[in-house]
Design an enzyme around this catalytic site. Structure first.
Site, PDB file in Angstrom:
ATOM      1  N   ASP A 143     -81.063  25.580   8.824  1.00  0.00           N
ATOM      2  CA  ASP A 143     -79.615  25.308   8.893  1.00  0.00           C
ATOM      3  C   ASP A 143     -78.862  26.559   9.351  1.00  0.00           C
ATOM      4  O   ASP A 143     -77.968  26.494  10.201  1.00  0.00           O
ATOM      5  CB  ASP A 143     -79.071  24.768   7.562  1.00  0.00           C
ATOM      6  CG  ASP A 143     -79.647  25.459   6.345  1.00  0.00           C
ATOM      7  OD1 ASP A 143     -80.640  26.190   6.484  1.00  0.00           O
ATOM      8  OD2 ASP A 143     -79.107  25.272   5.238  1.00  0.00           O
ATOM      9  N   ASP A 160     -87.968  19.947  17.736  1.00  0.00           N
ATOM     10  CA  ASP A 160     -87.366  18.859  18.521  1.00  0.00           C
ATOM     11  C   ASP A 160     -85.849  19.011  18.523  1.00  0.00           C
ATOM     12  O   ASP A 160     -85.196  18.961  19.569  1.00  0.00           O
ATOM     13  CB  ASP A 160     -87.770  17.528  17.873  1.00  0.00           C
ATOM     14  CG  ASP A 160     -87.295  16.334  18.671  1.00  0.00           C
ATOM     15  OD1 ASP A 160     -87.310  16.412  19.907  1.00  0.00           O
ATOM     16  OD2 ASP A 160     -86.904  15.329  18.051  1.00  0.00           O
TER      17      ASP A 160
END
Ligand code: ATP
Length: 342
Positions: free
Chosen positions: A204, A228
């Site tokens: 994050d 991804d």
């Protein structure tokens, strides 16, 4: 002349793949294309999504250029892209994102995401816990061996880069076993590579830092799902999905593609940006010992994008795929064959 398996793919695939072939051949590529089908195009021709003849061709040629293959959300068949990576154990997915469009969000971004390509949440171990579908669960797999080989690959890759800096991305504060194992392997390998600047970030925080100050990073190595997501984010930093190529590399075999999917919303309109597939073609040329062609291809694309006269709609222009391709081929005619471009 190298023989290479060619899968044009679904949606915008044939448009961008044809453009890529035209450009790399104009740059001097000597390739004997072995065209095969897969995905929706395969099904429409009465074949499997991944026909045995396609797999055999890739197994024999060991190198493949692939357009995007459609994966329906939720139901339908499993991802053919993921199946190909798994079938041939293409364990490292290398996704460069470099600023080539002046006036974009950021200049001087030069990032590479190296994504573990065979396990993590993509292991595909998912099910409903009962027949009422009251809940579903998915298992993430992280092994020492798969982590070690992709992180080792990343250390070797980063050693070739001008800034020898590697950032490992994880969520080891919450996923203490899986992400924790990946981080531990990274730290262990870092001690074998003291010449490389190594650090780690929680996913994050990494997403935030990449948006605030992407230039501080160089090469990133991470697990499958984080890779991804982060590679799409990195593509966004340098102009969007139309700009981002990918190489899927295994022990002996390699498959080159774009990060983007089949973009059904613009398929058939002739306006897709072929840059990602052209740059994937350049990476393929590097791989088959035609690196001069790879350099020329990148130089041609860079000249057209920097010049800014001919751009596809995703970059704010009005050029069609073919017009962009014409411009790159025209630029290549002005680049001497021996000109090496960094
Ligand atoms: P997938 O699940 O296969 O990744 P997706 O629909 O989630 O497919 P993409 O196909 O990658 O994602 O496309 C997302 C959007 O980005 C598309 O709707 C399209 O408008 C845009 N896009 C993707 N690739 C290109 C491209 N080469 N040129 C222009 N626009 C593109």
């Amino acid at each position: 002349m190298s023989k290479v398996t060619l899968i044009k793919g679904d949606g915008i695939g044939p448009e961008v793949v044809n453009a890529a072939i035209r450009v790399i051949e104009a740059a001097g590529a000597a390739i004997d294309w072995d065209e095969q089908v897969a995905g929706v195009t395969g099904v429409e021709r009465g074949l499997e999504t991944l026909p045995a003849v396609t797999l055999d061709s890739f197994r024999e040629n060991k190198v493949c250029l692939k357009g995007p293959l459609t994966t329906p959300v939720g139901s339908g068949f499993r991802s053919v892209n993921v199946a190909l990576r798994k079938e041939f154990d293409l364990y490292a997915n290398i996704r460069p994102a470099k600023s080539l469009v002046p006036g974009g969000r950021y200049d001087n971004v030069d990032l590479v995401v190296i994504r573990e390509n065979t396990e993590g949440l993509y292991a595909g171990i998912e099910h409903y816990i009962d027949t009422k579908r009251s809940a579903a669960e998915s298992i993430t797999i992280v092994t020492q061996d798969a982590s070690r080989r992709v992180i080792q690959f990343a250390f070797e890759y980063v050693a070739q880069r001008p800034r020898q800096r590697l950032t490992l991305v994880h969520k080891a504060n919450i996923l203490k076993y899986t992400s924790g194992l990946f981080l531990d392997v990274g730290k262990e390998l870092a001690s074998d590579h003291p010449e490389i600047e190594f650090n780690d970030r929680i996913i994050d925080n990494m997403a935030l830092q990449l948006v605030l100050d992407p230039q501080q990073f160089d090469t990133i190595v991470t697990t499958n799902m984080f890779g991804d997501i982060l590679s799409d984010l990195c593509a966004g930093l340098v102009g969007g999905l139309g700009m981002a190529p990918a190489a899927n590399v295994g022990q002996e075999m390699a498959m080159f593609e774009a990060v983007h999917g089949s973009a059904p919303d613009i398929a058939g309109e002739g306006v897709a940006n072929p840059t990602a597939l052209i740059l994937a073609g350049a990476l393929l040329c590097d791989h088959i010992d035609q690196a001069v062609v790879g350099d020329r291809t990148r130089a041609g694309v860079e000249r057209v994008l920097l010049d800014g006269q001919v751009r596809t709609p995703d970059l704010g222009g009005t050029a069609t795929t073919d017009e962009f391709c014409d411009a790159v081929v025209g630029a290549l005619e002005r680049i001497p064959a021996a000109e090496a471009v960094g």
